[in-house]
Design a protein around this motif. Structure first.
Motif, mmCIF file in Angstrom:
data_model
loop_
_atom_site.group_PDB
_atom_site.id
_atom_site.type_symbol
_atom_site.label_atom_id
_atom_site.label_comp_id
_atom_site.label_asym_id
_atom_site.label_seq_id
_atom_site.Cartn_x
_atom_site.Cartn_y
_atom_site.Cartn_z
ATOM 1 N N CYS A 88 -6.849 -2.282 1.283
ATOM 2 C CA CYS A 88 -5.787 -2.416 2.495
ATOM 3 C C CYS A 88 -6.525 -2.507 3.764
ATOM 4 O O CYS A 88 -7.145 -1.573 4.139
ATOM 5 N N SER A 130 -7.710 2.025 2.700
ATOM 6 C CA SER A 130 -7.579 2.577 1.296
ATOM 7 C C SER A 130 -7.841 1.420 0.264
ATOM 8 O O SER A 130 -7.995 0.285 0.718
ATOM 9 N N CYS A 139 0.760 -1.021 -0.023
ATOM 10 C CA CYS A 139 0.007 -0.042 -0.161
ATOM 11 C C CYS A 139 0.822 1.203 0.036
ATOM 12 O O CYS A 139 1.929 1.483 0.682
ATOM 13 N N HIS A 170 0.264 3.916 1.268
ATOM 14 C CA HIS A 170 -0.053 4.947 2.534
ATOM 15 C C HIS A 170 1.139 4.500 3.515
ATOM 16 O O HIS A 170 2.088 5.259 3.498
ATOM 17 N N HIS A 219 -5.849 0.920 6.906
ATOM 18 C CA HIS A 219 -6.666 2.045 6.736
ATOM 19 C C HIS A 219 -7.666 2.324 5.941
ATOM 20 O O HIS A 219 -7.974 3.372 5.726
HETATM 21 S S1 FES Z 1 -1.345 1.108 5.007
HETATM 22 FE FE1 FES Z 1 -2.575 1.114 3.728
HETATM 23 S S2 FES Z 1 -4.239 2.374 4.281
HETATM 24 FE FE2 FES Z 1 -2.612 2.918 5.443
#
Ligand code: FES
Length: 168
Positions: free
Chosen positions: A112, A117, A94, A96, A115
């Motif tokens: 994901c 996503s 991911c 993020h 969080h």
């Molecule tokens: S690590 Fe994937 S949304 Fe935060």
């Protein structure tokens, strides 16, 4: 007058001491050789073929139906065969904070779990906090085989058709 008399006991004591010294030296030499050998093995370049960091032969072009997504956990990527016939290899990480995304076929998206996503089938962000599309790896088609180079991560902001690789 200085005189040293050697008795039979002294001789056997001397031999025992010499023997112990030789044994200790041999053990030290063995330890050095073992450490040296282990270091050489450790320093040898490792072949990463077939796993993440190297080139992965994903298989024959014909084995991937269009609009399919196939996970290669050892290579850490998903191979997407789009409806247009183009191939795209997206990194499972991911964008993020680096969790591993899952493909959800019923939702037609990557998700994901960390969080929440979400990414569409091309890896484009559908739902933040991921700041950009999933990263990709270069694909070549050689003798009908899809080859993915996981040695170099390609970052991108969003999907573009030029990122697709076609057979032939
Ligand atoms: S690590 Fe994937 S949304 Fe935060």
């Amino acid at each position: 007058m200085n005189k040293k008399t050697t008795t039979k006991n002294d001789t056997s004591e001397l031999n025992r001491r010499d023997f112990l010294k030789m044994g200790a030296s041999a053990l030290s030499l063995l330890a050095v050789l073992e450490v040296g050998g282990a270091s050489l093995l450790f320093m040898q370049p490792r072949s990463l073929e077939g796993e993440f960091g190297g080139t992965v032969n994903a298989g024959p072009v014909d084995s991937f139906p269009t609009s399919s997504v196939t996970h290669f956990p050892d290579g850490r990527f998903f191979l997407i065969h789009t409806e247009t016939g183009g191939f795209l290899a997206v990194y499972q990480r991911c964008t993020h904070l680096g969790c591993t995304v899952n493909w959800e076929p019923d939702q037609n998206r990557f998700f994901c779990p960390c969080h929440a996503s979400a990414f569409d089938i091309h890896g484009d962000v559908q739902n933040p906090p991921a700041p950009r599309a999933l990263d990709t790896f270069a694909i070549t088609v050689e003798e009908g085989q899809v080859i993915v180079n996981t040695g170099a991560i390609q970052t991108r902001d969003e999907f573009a058709p030029e990122q697709l690789a076609y057979a032939g």
